[in-house]
Write a protein that holds these residues in place. Structure first.
Motif, PDB file in Angstrom:
ATOM      1  N   ARG A 141      -7.420 -43.101 -70.941  1.00  0.00           N
ATOM      2  CA  ARG A 141      -7.995 -44.418 -70.702  1.00  0.00           C
ATOM      3  C   ARG A 141      -9.138 -44.335 -69.698  1.00  0.00           C
ATOM      4  NH1 ARG A 141      -2.316 -47.848 -70.163  1.00  0.00           N
ATOM      5  NH2 ARG A 141      -1.480 -47.268 -72.178  1.00  0.00           N
ATOM      6  N   LYS A 142      -8.967 -43.480 -68.688  1.00  0.00           N
ATOM      7  CA  LYS A 142     -10.000 -43.358 -67.656  1.00  0.00           C
ATOM      8  C   LYS A 142     -11.322 -42.858 -68.245  1.00  0.00           C
ATOM      9  CE  LYS A 142     -11.507 -43.383 -63.403  1.00  0.00           C
ATOM     10  NZ  LYS A 142     -10.957 -42.513 -62.359  1.00  0.00           N
ATOM     11  N   LYS A 143     -11.246 -41.969 -69.250  1.00  0.00           N
ATOM     12  CA  LYS A 143     -12.479 -41.455 -69.855  1.00  0.00           C
ATOM     13  C   LYS A 143     -13.304 -42.586 -70.455  1.00  0.00           C
ATOM     14  CE  LYS A 143     -10.600 -36.901 -71.059  1.00  0.00           C
ATOM     15  NZ  LYS A 143     -10.109 -36.061 -72.170  1.00  0.00           N
ATOM     16  N   GLU A 144     -12.635 -43.453 -71.224  1.00  0.00           N
ATOM     17  CA  GLU A 144     -13.366 -44.547 -71.868  1.00  0.00           C
ATOM     18  C   GLU A 144     -13.908 -45.524 -70.832  1.00  0.00           C
ATOM     19  OE1 GLU A 144     -12.773 -47.948 -75.347  1.00  0.00           O
ATOM     20  OE2 GLU A 144     -11.072 -46.753 -74.674  1.00  0.00           O
ATOM     21  N   LEU A 145     -13.088 -45.847 -69.834  1.00  0.00           N
ATOM     22  CA  LEU A 145     -13.537 -46.786 -68.796  1.00  0.00           C
ATOM     23  C   LEU A 145     -14.733 -46.215 -68.038  1.00  0.00           C
ATOM     24  CD1 LEU A 145     -10.068 -47.927 -67.393  1.00  0.00           C
ATOM     25  CD2 LEU A 145     -11.654 -49.313 -68.718  1.00  0.00           C
ATOM     26  N   ALA A 146     -14.653 -44.915 -67.706  1.00  0.00           N
ATOM     27  CA  ALA A 146     -15.762 -44.283 -66.986  1.00  0.00           C
ATOM     28  C   ALA A 146     -17.023 -44.238 -67.837  1.00  0.00           C
ATOM     29  CB  ALA A 146     -15.356 -42.875 -66.544  1.00  0.00           C
ATOM     30  N   HIS A 147     -16.843 -43.961 -69.131  1.00  0.00           N
ATOM     31  CA  HIS A 147     -17.985 -43.893 -70.038  1.00  0.00           C
ATOM     32  C   HIS A 147     -18.730 -45.222 -70.087  1.00  0.00           C
ATOM     33  CE1 HIS A 147     -20.331 -42.575 -73.518  1.00  0.00           C
ATOM     34  NE2 HIS A 147     -20.086 -43.774 -74.047  1.00  0.00           N
ATOM     35  N   HIS A 148     -17.961 -46.322 -70.086  1.00  0.00           N
ATOM     36  CA  HIS A 148     -18.579 -47.646 -70.171  1.00  0.00           C
ATOM     37  C   HIS A 148     -18.887 -48.251 -68.802  1.00  0.00           C
ATOM     38  CE1 HIS A 148     -18.041 -47.822 -74.476  1.00  0.00           C
ATOM     39  NE2 HIS A 148     -16.752 -47.573 -74.365  1.00  0.00           N
ATOM     40  N   GLY A 149     -18.609 -47.479 -67.744  1.00  0.00           N
ATOM     41  CA  GLY A 149     -18.886 -47.992 -66.402  1.00  0.00           C
ATOM     42  C   GLY A 149     -18.023 -49.180 -66.024  1.00  0.00           C
TER      43      GLY A 149
ATOM     44  N   HIS B 121     -14.894 -50.058 -62.122  1.00  0.00           N
ATOM     45  CA  HIS B 121     -14.922 -50.971 -60.972  1.00  0.00           C
ATOM     46  C   HIS B 121     -14.274 -52.313 -61.314  1.00  0.00           C
ATOM     47  CE1 HIS B 121     -18.463 -52.248 -63.270  1.00  0.00           C
ATOM     48  NE2 HIS B 121     -18.386 -53.409 -62.627  1.00  0.00           N
ATOM     49  N   GLN B 122     -14.369 -52.728 -62.587  1.00  0.00           N
ATOM     50  CA  GLN B 122     -13.752 -53.996 -62.980  1.00  0.00           C
ATOM     51  C   GLN B 122     -12.231 -53.892 -62.926  1.00  0.00           C
ATOM     52  OE1 GLN B 122     -15.278 -55.219 -66.761  1.00  0.00           O
ATOM     53  NE2 GLN B 122     -17.394 -55.407 -66.048  1.00  0.00           N
ATOM     54  N   ILE B 123     -11.696 -52.763 -63.398  1.00  0.00           N
ATOM     55  CA  ILE B 123     -10.244 -52.561 -63.322  1.00  0.00           C
ATOM     56  C   ILE B 123      -9.815 -52.421 -61.863  1.00  0.00           C
ATOM     57  CG2 ILE B 123      -8.323 -51.125 -64.074  1.00  0.00           C
ATOM     58  CD1 ILE B 123      -9.741 -52.650 -66.320  1.00  0.00           C
ATOM     59  N   ALA B 124     -10.642 -51.735 -61.059  1.00  0.00           N
ATOM     60  CA  ALA B 124     -10.317 -51.603 -59.639  1.00  0.00           C
ATOM     61  C   ALA B 124     -10.287 -52.980 -58.961  1.00  0.00           C
ATOM     62  CB  ALA B 124     -11.333 -50.694 -58.944  1.00  0.00           C
TER      63      ALA B 124
END
Length: 583
Positions: free
Chosen positions: A210-218, A221-224
């Motif tokens: 999940r982190k890969k996709e979130l990081a890819h889309h930037g 920070h929204q999840i944080a």
């Protein structure tokens, strides 16, 4: 409280002999404090007359006896705590796990498509620990009660008026613990939603996929931000409750000081009147802290039992989950499956996933289900393979109504390869053996399955550990899917269910693998779900799905001749492959 009692009725009978041994280790620690108070009184009274003919040797003997009693008390207490952890409650946890697995085995696979059910199971697993806590707290509360009775009883023997002393000590402690437990229970319930959101956000930020996709889309920070928002919500609730308990603590602290003073005045009055000795006065001072601590622990335990009872409710919610399953076994007949005007709604859906489905599949036929994404082909396949029950309409399997059939008896006849296949962090052999684990492992059969699936046994030895989680070898998506195909080959059942069996495999190798699937399908009933129409040419019957219904059906040649929706999709795919070849 009701859940707490249910927890005790469930847990205590699980390991009765171990529970009895645990109690035998715990009970001496409940009565020895009264014995030590008696020895202390004798020592002090003896010391008071030591120069008046009381022998020093007797005083030393009593001191050594007190020390020995204390050491026995500590040893038994430590042994009870160690046995509680390693000799009793671990076995209780295993028993609760077994109950969860037993219950899960009887749950229809239809439930596993529900996120709500998945959460119920997860909550039940977490709640099993709270059942253990509840039982442990009950045992500790019982021994504390015996301890209070033994100490209080000894004081009452010294002087009946000392029962007033016991009451003066206990009242403020009882009140404080009761109110604190009430506040904590309310706080726990109020913070549950925020804690769940916090845990979910933390999982998104730490799970590698999940982190890969979130990081890819930037989007990290929204999840944080969601994580921090949940933390702030929890902190606000806990800070508010802390202010309440702080004010309460100050008020009750004054009450405790007042009652303490009254108890000391009573002790001095009894000493002045000569109704208690100097030794009796000393143990009154000692027993004041003893009783206060015991009462505090007892009502702490009572409050914790209330809280753990609330948390354990998720376990009973799962165990009370009602499931209906048929009692008859599936029979193999000429008409393996018949549907008449079948509808299916997923829970909470606004419209049916399947509508007005009527079909008949005979034993030994090759059936293909095709259609665009969302057309309903996967849902139809789940009904055909026994995973789901129709919401409306009639469905027969082996000439018996589907609802009368035991789900397990249907699944026992099916060998399957799913689009979302399992990637088990086990050895190669264990991965394949899961396909038919009720019989002894056959390594020769495993080797044949590997060769059939295109996995070289020399390159993929049976003892090779797979997956990074435990330090094994990671495979590509195509290799994992080949392993899933080998697992299905190893199973060898009369019905073969294939849901996009080559989705992760290179298109250049796909047709060669479909030829192997053709060999495996010989003499079996086959249900193939796919969007690649080139794989369905040999099907006896093709069902073309659209918007939850069967738009058209027939053999490959019949559907091409109709020039309907199947014909259009076929031409589009042929055109796409031709363009790719030119590129």
């Amino acid at each position: 409280m009701r859940n707490g009692l249910k927890a005790l009725r469930l847990v205590f009978p699980m390991c009765p002999l171990r529970l009895t041994f645990y109690m035998l280790l715990s009970l001496p620690g409940a009565v020895l404090p009264a014995v030590m108070l008696h020895l202390q009184r004798q020592i002090v009274d003896g010391a008071a007359v030591l120069g008046e003919g009381f022998p020093l040797e007797e005083a030393l003997r009593q001191v050594l006896l007190l020390i020995g009693t204390y050491m026995v008390y500590k040893c038994l207490h430590l042994a009870a705590m160690q046995y509680m952890e390693f000799g009793y409650f671990r076995y209780v946890l295993l028993g609760l796990d077994a109950k969860i697995h037993e219950k899960s085995a009887g749950i229809s696979l239809e439930r596993y498509d529900s996120a709500e059910y998945a959460q119920i199971v997860q909550n039940a697993r977490q709640a099993s620990m709270f059942l253990v806590f509840t039982a442990n707290l009950a045992v500790m509360s019982f021994t504390l009660g015996i301890r209070l009775l033994s100490v209080g009883g000894y004081l009452t023997i010294l002087h009946p008026l000392l029962i007033v002393f016991v009451v003066l000590v206990s009242v403020p402690v009882i009140l404080e613990k009761y109110l604190n437990a009430k506040y904590r229970s309310g706080q726990m319930q109020e913070t549950i939603p925020g804690k769940r959101r916090k845990e979910y956000a933390a999982k998104l930020l730490t799970d590698s996929n999940r982190k890969k996709e979130l990081a890819h889309h930037g989007a990290c920070h929204q999840i944080a931000d969601k994580y921090r928002e949940a933390c702030r919500e929890i902190n606000t609730i806990e800070r508010r409750e802390l202010h309440k308990t702080s004010h309460l603590g100050l008020l009750l602290g004054g009450w405790k000081a007042l009652f303490h003073g009254m108890a000391v005045c009573l002790m001095i009055w009894l000493l002045a009147r000569g109704e208690v000795s100097v030794g009796g006065f000393s143990i009154l001072l000692t027993s004041f802290s003893e009783l206060t601590g015991a009462f505090g622990q007892l009502f702490d335990r009572a409050g914790e039992i209330l809280q753990t009872g609330l948390m354990a409710s998720a376990f009973f919610h799962f165990m009370d989950f009602e499931e209906k399953d048929g009692e008859q076994s599936m029979e193999e007949g000429v008409e393996m499956v018949r549907m008449e005007h079948v509808f299916y709604w997923y829970p909470g859906a606004q419209k049916p996933a399947l509508r007005d489905i009527s079909l008949c599949i005979k034993e030994g036929q090759r059936i293909a289900v095709v259609g665009e994404n969302g057309a309903g082909k996967t849902t139809l396949a789940k009904l055909l393979s026994g995973f789901l029950l129709p919401t409306k309409g009639r469905m027969e399997m082996g000439s018996l109504p589907r609802e009368r059939l035991c789900e397990r008896s249907i699944l026992e006849q099916i060998s399957a390869v799913y689009q979302e296949f399992g990637r088990y962090q086990l050895t190669v052999a264990q991965n394949i053996y899961l396909g038919d684990s009720k019989s002894p492992m056959d390594k020769e059969r495993i080797s044949r399955a590997l060769v059939w699936a295109g996995l070289n046994p020399d390159k993929y030895p049976q003892d090779m550990l797979l997956g990074r989680e435990f330090g094994g070898t990671e495979l590509s998506g195509g290799q994992w899917q080949r392993l899933a195909l080998a697992r299905s080959y190893y199973r060898q059942r009369s019905i073969l269910f294939l849901d996009e069996p080559t989705a992760a495999i290179d298109p250049l190798e796909e047709m060669a693998l479909y030829e192997k699937l053709e060999e495996m399908a010989s003499g079996r009933t086959v249900i193939l779900v796919t969007h690649r129409l080139g794989a369905v040419k040999s099907a006896d019957q093709i069902f073309v799905m659209d918007d939850g219904g069967i738009l058209e059906s027939g053999s490959f040649c019949q559907l091409i001749e109709k020039k309907g929706r199947f014909y259009q999709i076929w031409n589009e795919q042929v055109k796409w492959y031709q363009e790719k070849n030119r590129d």
